[in-house]
Design a protein around this motif. Sequence first.
Motif, PDB file in Angstrom:
ATOM      1  N   LEU A   1       0.807  -1.216   0.000  1.00 30.14           N
ATOM      2  CA  LEU A   1       0.000   0.000   0.000  1.00 30.14           C
ATOM      3  C   LEU A   1       0.844   1.273   0.000  1.00 30.14           C
ATOM      4  N   LEU A   2       1.807   1.398   0.936  1.00 35.80           N
ATOM      5  CA  LEU A   2       2.573   2.648   1.049  1.00 35.80           C
ATOM      6  C   LEU A   2       3.384   2.962  -0.213  1.00 35.80           C
ATOM      7  N   PRO A   3       4.145   2.010  -0.736  1.00 34.84           N
ATOM      8  CA  PRO A   3       4.886   2.328  -1.966  1.00 34.84           C
ATOM      9  C   PRO A   3       3.962   2.702  -3.134  1.00 34.84           C
ATOM     10  N   ALA A   4       2.858   1.972  -3.270  1.00 35.14           N
ATOM     11  CA  ALA A   4       1.923   2.291  -4.359  1.00 35.14           C
ATOM     12  C   ALA A   4       1.347   3.692  -4.163  1.00 35.14           C
ATOM     13  N   LEU A   5       1.014   4.029  -2.938  1.00 31.75           N
ATOM     14  CA  LEU A   5       0.478   5.354  -2.634  1.00 31.75           C
ATOM     15  C   LEU A   5       1.488   6.442  -2.987  1.00 31.75           C
ATOM     16  N   ALA A   6       2.743   6.239  -2.591  1.00 30.63           N
ATOM     17  CA  ALA A   6       3.775   7.239  -2.869  1.00 30.63           C
ATOM     18  C   ALA A   6       3.958   7.408  -4.377  1.00 30.63           C
ATOM     19  N   VAL A   7       3.937   6.297  -5.112  1.00 23.40           N
ATOM     20  CA  VAL A   7       4.143   6.369  -6.563  1.00 23.40           C
ATOM     21  C   VAL A   7       3.006   7.147  -7.233  1.00 23.40           C
ATOM     22  N   VAL A   8       1.775   6.792  -6.942  1.00 19.52           N
ATOM     23  CA  VAL A   8       0.648   7.428  -7.632  1.00 19.52           C
ATOM     24  C   VAL A   8       0.491   8.882  -7.202  1.00 19.52           C
ATOM     25  N   LEU A   9       0.579   9.155  -5.898  1.00 21.42           N
ATOM     26  CA  LEU A   9       0.444  10.539  -5.442  1.00 21.42           C
ATOM     27  C   LEU A   9       1.561  11.409  -6.014  1.00 21.42           C
ATOM     28  N   GLY A  10       2.784  10.895  -6.004  1.00 22.41           N
ATOM     29  CA  GLY A  10       3.898  11.643  -6.564  1.00 22.41           C
ATOM     30  C   GLY A  10       3.690  11.924  -8.043  1.00 22.41           C
TER      31      GLY A  10
ATOM     32  N   GLY B   1      12.314  17.487  -4.151  1.00 23.90           N
ATOM     33  CA  GLY B   1      13.149  17.065  -3.028  1.00 23.90           C
ATOM     34  C   GLY B   1      12.378  17.042  -1.718  1.00 23.90           C
ATOM     35  N   THR B   2      11.406  17.934  -1.585  1.00 21.85           N
ATOM     36  CA  THR B   2      10.603  17.950  -0.363  1.00 21.85           C
ATOM     37  C   THR B   2       9.820  16.650  -0.227  1.00 21.85           C
ATOM     38  N   VAL B   3       9.274  16.162  -1.329  1.00 18.28           N
ATOM     39  CA  VAL B   3       8.523  14.906  -1.286  1.00 18.28           C
ATOM     40  C   VAL B   3       9.449  13.751  -0.913  1.00 18.28           C
ATOM     41  N   GLY B   4      10.664  13.762  -1.457  1.00 18.94           N
ATOM     42  CA  GLY B   4      11.633  12.720  -1.095  1.00 18.94           C
ATOM     43  C   GLY B   4      11.934  12.752   0.392  1.00 18.94           C
ATOM     44  N   ALA B   5      12.097  13.950   0.953  1.00 23.33           N
ATOM     45  CA  ALA B   5      12.363  14.078   2.387  1.00 23.33           C
ATOM     46  C   ALA B   5      11.171  13.588   3.212  1.00 23.33           C
ATOM     47  N   VAL B   6       9.961  13.887   2.757  1.00 19.35           N
ATOM     48  CA  VAL B   6       8.754  13.424   3.449  1.00 19.35           C
ATOM     49  C   VAL B   6       8.701  11.899   3.452  1.00 19.35           C
ATOM     50  N   ILE B   7       8.999  11.293   2.321  1.00 18.03           N
ATOM     51  CA  ILE B   7       8.985   9.829   2.225  1.00 18.03           C
ATOM     52  C   ILE B   7      10.000   9.223   3.198  1.00 18.03           C
ATOM     53  N   VAL B   8      11.189   9.808   3.251  1.00 13.44           N
ATOM     54  CA  VAL B   8      12.224   9.297   4.172  1.00 13.44           C
ATOM     55  C   VAL B   8      11.751   9.414   5.614  1.00 13.44           C
TER      56      VAL B   8
END
Lengths: 244, 263
Positions: A171-180, B71-78
């Motif tokens: 769920l989390l990786p898929a969410l990050a990919v689509v939202l990004g 880069g902000t999104v990358g930092a949020v993910i981390v």
Amino acid sequence: MLLRAVFLAELGKLRTLPIATATFIGAIVAGAAVAAAVATATWTRQAPLPFDEVLRWTVPTAQALFVLLGMLPIGQEHAGHQLRTTLLAVPKRGLLLVAKSAAALMLLLPAAAATVVACWLAAATAGLLSDGPGLERQSVATLVTDGAGAAAYLALIGALGYVTALLIRRLLPALAVVLGAVLLVSPVVAGLSEHARWLPDRAAALLYGGGDAVLTAGSGTAVAAGWILLIGGIGAVRLLRSDA
Amino acid sequence: MTMLWAAVRAELRKAATLPGSWAGIAVTVLGSVALTALNAGMTRAAIDAGQPESRAFTSAFENAFAAMPLGTVGAVIVGVVMMSSEYAANSPDAGGGRQIASTLTATPRRWTVLAAKAIVVVAVVLGSAALALPATLGVAAALIGAAGAETSTVAEQFARCLGATLYWSMSGLIAFAITVVLRGGIVPLIVLIVNNSLVSIPLLLSTITPLAFWLPDLAGRQLFGGDYLVEGGLDALPGALVMAAWTAALLVVAGVVFRRRDA
């Protein structure tokens, strides 16, 4: 009637999933809140706003929750060992996929319709109660057309989330990919290149507003559907061939 | 201090083997480079076609810096995955437990765990910035070269890069603190990615009330300088202090909550 039984079982799983209920309600509330804020913000313009202008602000925010809503039917299966239990009950994976996809649509379509209706109600009410521009008086046909387009877009974005979760399985990786992709990459690429029109969210956005030199609402929907079928097809192959 | 250093080393090893950390770094570095290449390529094409005015800027630095929001999104993910991974349930075949139980068994002092994780979040974000900023500037300079017109001095460019790195670090820490409180990554991921997109809720709120400029992401936006200046917002230094105060407050709240509850 095995398909019907599996479909009802999938619906039952979603109905009893707390995060699904919370996301369903959250999407409606978030959409209404943003619509009310836009209708009362005096910076937009002094004249009353047409409904499609309210939607142009509301839909991009609400779509984040629709991405999550679309991912839940698949995401919950891969938390723990629920997928093994599901496959024990429904060994035919093709049947499971069809039923699960239908259940996901049954979740997304009412949520999209309710969100759009809530947006209209909130914008109209906020406009009446405040000093903001409020909503322009428009014909029912125009409101229904604009609303239906926005609801269809939200459902398509939810479906995009569903097929991405089907492919990525977490769920989390898929969410990050689509939202990004939808919230960041797509707007930035759109500002740089006209070819961004071929991205699924850009193409589907023609349903509720804006124009394009190459695509129409119909062809844009076809492009978005093509992306969904492509990603979904790869995800389906993965589900059919891999271990649980 | 010895225990903190040992905890930091352990958290660094965990972060290095966490796919989500690498995903955040990839978003920051590869995403920024790809976006810069696209941006700079189009600028160079406009310059070569004799239409530089069709682009908002021809400066190599500005073309590279336009990729900074990613880069902000990358930092949020981390920041999110650093804590959400602790609460992800293991396979039932492995007992179905959560990693947080093992972490707290190894390091019972919760403030030490939190401090170590926060230090690692900042370290990973700084590492991403150390890779992304030179890479994007190099790509933009290679594509545009001397054809573009620089509009800022080297000192100003350096200050803006430092400001962007500081903004990324604080965004990562805010994401981390929220994830500690919520014990899950879904809500902070959605809220913070939406807030860092073009449909920022605080930006919308700022049109209704000026108090929204005191929210952390809006307050800190002036750290990017240049075209990122927000009309009516706080200046760079007061904005940075407000964002730092928010970051510290959220970390304290996260620490108190983490300290008082069960894992």
